[in-house]
Design an enzyme around this catalytic site. Structure first.
Site, PDB file in Angstrom:
ATOM      1  N   CYS A   1      12.154  40.903  39.181  1.00  0.00           N
ATOM      2  CA  CYS A   1      12.735  41.319  37.948  1.00  0.00           C
ATOM      3  C   CYS A   1      14.063  40.547  37.942  1.00  0.00           C
ATOM      4  O   CYS A   1      14.464  39.935  36.822  1.00  0.00           O
ATOM      5  CB  CYS A   1      13.027  42.943  38.003  1.00  0.00           C
ATOM      6  N   ASP A   2      14.803  40.576  39.057  1.00  0.00           N
ATOM      7  CA  ASP A   2      16.335  40.148  38.966  1.00  0.00           C
ATOM      8  C   ASP A   2      16.527  38.915  39.682  1.00  0.00           C
ATOM      9  O   ASP A   2      17.544  38.300  39.552  1.00  0.00           O
ATOM     10  CB  ASP A   2      16.982  41.205  39.755  1.00  0.00           C
TER      11      ASP A   2
ATOM     12  N   CYS B   1      14.533  44.495  43.042  1.00  0.00           N
ATOM     13  CA  CYS B   1      13.165  43.861  42.556  1.00  0.00           C
ATOM     14  C   CYS B   1      13.443  42.280  42.566  1.00  0.00           C
ATOM     15  O   CYS B   1      14.125  42.039  41.518  1.00  0.00           O
ATOM     16  CB  CYS B   1      12.760  44.725  41.547  1.00  0.00           C
TER      17      CYS B   1
HETATM   18  P1  FAD Z   1       8.428  55.348  37.109  1.00  0.00           P
HETATM   19  O1  FAD Z   1       8.754  54.809  36.173  1.00  0.00           O
HETATM   20  O2  FAD Z   1       8.914  55.778  38.381  1.00  0.00           O
HETATM   21  O3  FAD Z   1       8.134  56.942  36.521  1.00  0.00           O
HETATM   22  C1  FAD Z   1       7.684  58.069  37.066  1.00  0.00           C
HETATM   23  C2  FAD Z   1       7.819  59.321  36.264  1.00  0.00           C
HETATM   24  O4  FAD Z   1       7.331  60.563  36.713  1.00  0.00           O
HETATM   25  C3  FAD Z   1       8.929  59.767  35.654  1.00  0.00           C
HETATM   26  O5  FAD Z   1       9.128  60.217  34.350  1.00  0.00           O
HETATM   27  C4  FAD Z   1       9.522  60.982  36.498  1.00  0.00           C
HETATM   28  O6  FAD Z   1      10.716  61.728  35.990  1.00  0.00           O
HETATM   29  C5  FAD Z   1       8.149  61.557  36.745  1.00  0.00           C
HETATM   30  N1  FAD Z   1       8.095  62.317  38.091  1.00  0.00           N
HETATM   31  C6  FAD Z   1       8.295  62.048  39.391  1.00  0.00           C
HETATM   32  N2  FAD Z   1       7.855  62.900  40.068  1.00  0.00           N
HETATM   33  C7  FAD Z   1       7.696  64.086  39.334  1.00  0.00           C
HETATM   34  C8  FAD Z   1       7.076  65.340  39.465  1.00  0.00           C
HETATM   35  N3  FAD Z   1       6.991  65.846  40.898  1.00  0.00           N
HETATM   36  N4  FAD Z   1       7.221  66.388  38.501  1.00  0.00           N
HETATM   37  C9  FAD Z   1       7.092  65.744  37.218  1.00  0.00           C
HETATM   38  N5  FAD Z   1       7.440  64.558  36.767  1.00  0.00           N
HETATM   39  C10 FAD Z   1       7.663  63.536  37.810  1.00  0.00           C
HETATM   40  N6  FAD Z   1       9.791  46.203  36.478  1.00  0.00           N
HETATM   41  C11 FAD Z   1       9.369  45.070  35.523  1.00  0.00           C
HETATM   42  O7  FAD Z   1       8.432  44.804  35.066  1.00  0.00           O
HETATM   43  N7  FAD Z   1      10.433  44.494  35.050  1.00  0.00           N
HETATM   44  C12 FAD Z   1      11.845  44.651  35.566  1.00  0.00           C
HETATM   45  O8  FAD Z   1      12.721  43.758  35.019  1.00  0.00           O
HETATM   46  C13 FAD Z   1      11.763  45.782  36.269  1.00  0.00           C
HETATM   47  N8  FAD Z   1      13.417  45.908  36.702  1.00  0.00           N
HETATM   48  C14 FAD Z   1      13.584  47.159  37.573  1.00  0.00           C
HETATM   49  C15 FAD Z   1      14.674  47.477  37.958  1.00  0.00           C
HETATM   50  C16 FAD Z   1      15.217  48.558  38.706  1.00  0.00           C
HETATM   51  C17 FAD Z   1      16.849  49.117  38.704  1.00  0.00           C
HETATM   52  C18 FAD Z   1      14.056  49.305  38.997  1.00  0.00           C
HETATM   53  C19 FAD Z   1      14.215  50.837  39.934  1.00  0.00           C
HETATM   54  C20 FAD Z   1      12.698  49.056  38.702  1.00  0.00           C
HETATM   55  C21 FAD Z   1      12.623  47.884  37.914  1.00  0.00           C
HETATM   56  N9  FAD Z   1      11.048  47.596  37.797  1.00  0.00           N
HETATM   57  C22 FAD Z   1      10.910  46.421  36.969  1.00  0.00           C
HETATM   58  C23 FAD Z   1      10.013  48.139  38.106  1.00  0.00           C
HETATM   59  C24 FAD Z   1       9.541  49.415  37.279  1.00  0.00           C
HETATM   60  O9  FAD Z   1      10.672  50.071  36.538  1.00  0.00           O
HETATM   61  C25 FAD Z   1       8.337  50.232  37.744  1.00  0.00           C
HETATM   62  O10 FAD Z   1       7.437  49.314  38.335  1.00  0.00           O
HETATM   63  C26 FAD Z   1       7.685  51.176  36.491  1.00  0.00           C
HETATM   64  O11 FAD Z   1       8.563  51.819  36.050  1.00  0.00           O
HETATM   65  C27 FAD Z   1       6.616  52.103  37.368  1.00  0.00           C
HETATM   66  O12 FAD Z   1       6.132  52.933  36.347  1.00  0.00           O
HETATM   67  P2  FAD Z   1       5.515  54.490  36.743  1.00  0.00           P
HETATM   68  O13 FAD Z   1       5.174  54.842  35.217  1.00  0.00           O
HETATM   69  O14 FAD Z   1       4.467  53.938  37.732  1.00  0.00           O
HETATM   70  O15 FAD Z   1       6.597  55.215  37.444  1.00  0.00           O
END
Ligand code: FAD
Length: 306
Positions: free
Chosen positions: A133-134, A130
């Site tokens: 982010c990084d 990202c």
């Molecule tokens: P997610 O965080 O992906 O959560 C998805 C959830 O759904 C989880 O609980 C998972 O277990 C659950 N799930 C998925 N499929 C199923 C299913 N079939 N049944 C039940 N549960 C399920 N963003 C920033 O703003 N700043 C940063 O510094 C940053 N750094 C990052 C670094 C890394 C290494 C990564 C991978 C991402 C980073 N991001 C950062 C991006 C950020 O983490 C995401 O945009 C954010 O977490 C998205 O949130 P979300 O709730 O949509 O999904």
């Protein structure tokens, strides 16, 4: 049965759960892993009003905040199927069934990985996914961006303003990014583009990334770049495979199509965060869209009879 059931326990799901519970309705949250992608993140510096935090710490606060409300939290459960009769029904892999009047889908996404030696070992030690982010962690250093699509070239242009030098490494013999982005990238003095290059290994010194090995696909020769960071930009995959059999509209990339209130194509089903068409995938954006989807779903509930 619930009034509102949230699928996913990342930033989007947590925000949706809090907004729903604060309406005094029966709220449940089912997630495979609380925290989602945040659990895989080390330093977070762009979560506004918190100058620095770390993934596991932010995940713990998210969970604690959700638990302050009467939300029924079901973790380590994967949802396999969604159907709609008089209510929305979710089938879990475990065989259990859950019913709710409204549902918020917040299953997030995952970065597509290169799958080469060294990538997993040096993840968060120079291997990044990202740029928003990084990027700033590599100020004044040399980095590579792997992938020459729109996200790769956008990342290269973005990073060129922060780091010393960017090398774009593309497998194919052309870039797939929009012409305007390619033109911009080629005009930058500290961006080089290598085509026809198959990344073969992330090179490290045991504690951090020091370079990338790639095969020149026209000559077959293996070459090496000296680098401090490698941004892998070969796609973000929404966790929506399980919805393909449902009646919910997905884009060709698998993103759940939502409107401005988070509504999907199925009545009573809303969605938020990285799994959707919401532009830009970030923690703060996911949280905002989770709040929007929960309020959108609440609006739906007060307009429908029990
Ligand atoms: P997610 O965080 O992906 O959560 C998805 C959830 O759904 C989880 O609980 C998972 O277990 C659950 N799930 C998925 N499929 C199923 C299913 N079939 N049944 C039940 N549960 C399920 N963003 C920033 O703003 N700043 C940063 O510094 C940053 N750094 C990052 C670094 C890394 C290494 C990564 C991978 C991402 C980073 N991001 C950062 C991006 C950020 O983490 C995401 O945009 C954010 O977490 C998205 O949130 P979300 O709730 O949509 O999904």
């Amino acid at each position: 049965p619930y009034d509102m059931l949230i699928v996913g326990g990342g930033p989007a799901g947590a925000a949706a759960a809090i907004y729903a519970a604060r309406k005094g309705i029966r709220t449940g949250l089912v997630a495979e892993r609380f925290g989602g992608q945040v659990m895989d993140t080390v330093g977070i510096e762009n979560f506004i009003s918190v100058p620095y935090t770390e993934g596991p710490k932010l995940s713990a606060s998210l969970e604690q905040h959700v638990r302050q409300y009467g939300v029924d939290i079901i973790t380590e459960q994967r949802v396999a199927k969604l159907t709609r009769a008089d209510q929305v029904e979710l089938d879990l892999v475990s065989g259990a069934k859950l019913k709710s009047r409204a549902v918020v889908l917040a299953t997030g996404a995952r970065w597509r990985e290169l799958n080469v030696p060294g990538e997993a070992e040096y993840r968060t030690k120079g291997v990044a996914y990202c740029p928003h982010c990084d990027g700033p962690f590599f100020k004044g250093k040399k980095v590579a961006v792997i992938g020459g699509g729109n996200s790769g070239i956008e990342a290269a242009i973005d990073l060129a303003g922060i780091v010393e030098h960017v090398t774009v490494v593309e497998f194919a013999d052309t870039l797939r990014a929009d012409e305007v982005l390619q033109k911009k990238a080629r005009s930058l003095p500290n961006v080089d583009i290598i085509l026809n290059a198959q990344s073969t290994e992330v090179l490290g010194d045991g504690s951090k990334v020091v370079g990338l090995a790639y095969k020149d696909r026209s000559s077959g020769e293996v070459k090496q770049l000296d680098l401090a960071g490698i941004f892998v930009q070969i796609g973000l995959v929404p966790n929506t495979e399980w919805l393909k059999e449902s009646d919910i509209s997905l884009t060709r990339f698998g993103e759940i199509e939502i409107d401005a209130k988070g509504a999907t194509s199925m009545p009573g089903v809303f969605a938020a965060g990285d799994a959707t068409t919401v532009p830009f995938k970030q923690i703060i954006i996911s949280m905002g869209s989770g709040a929007t989807a929960a309020l959108g779903a609440f609006d739906y509930l007060i307009r429908t009879s029990v």
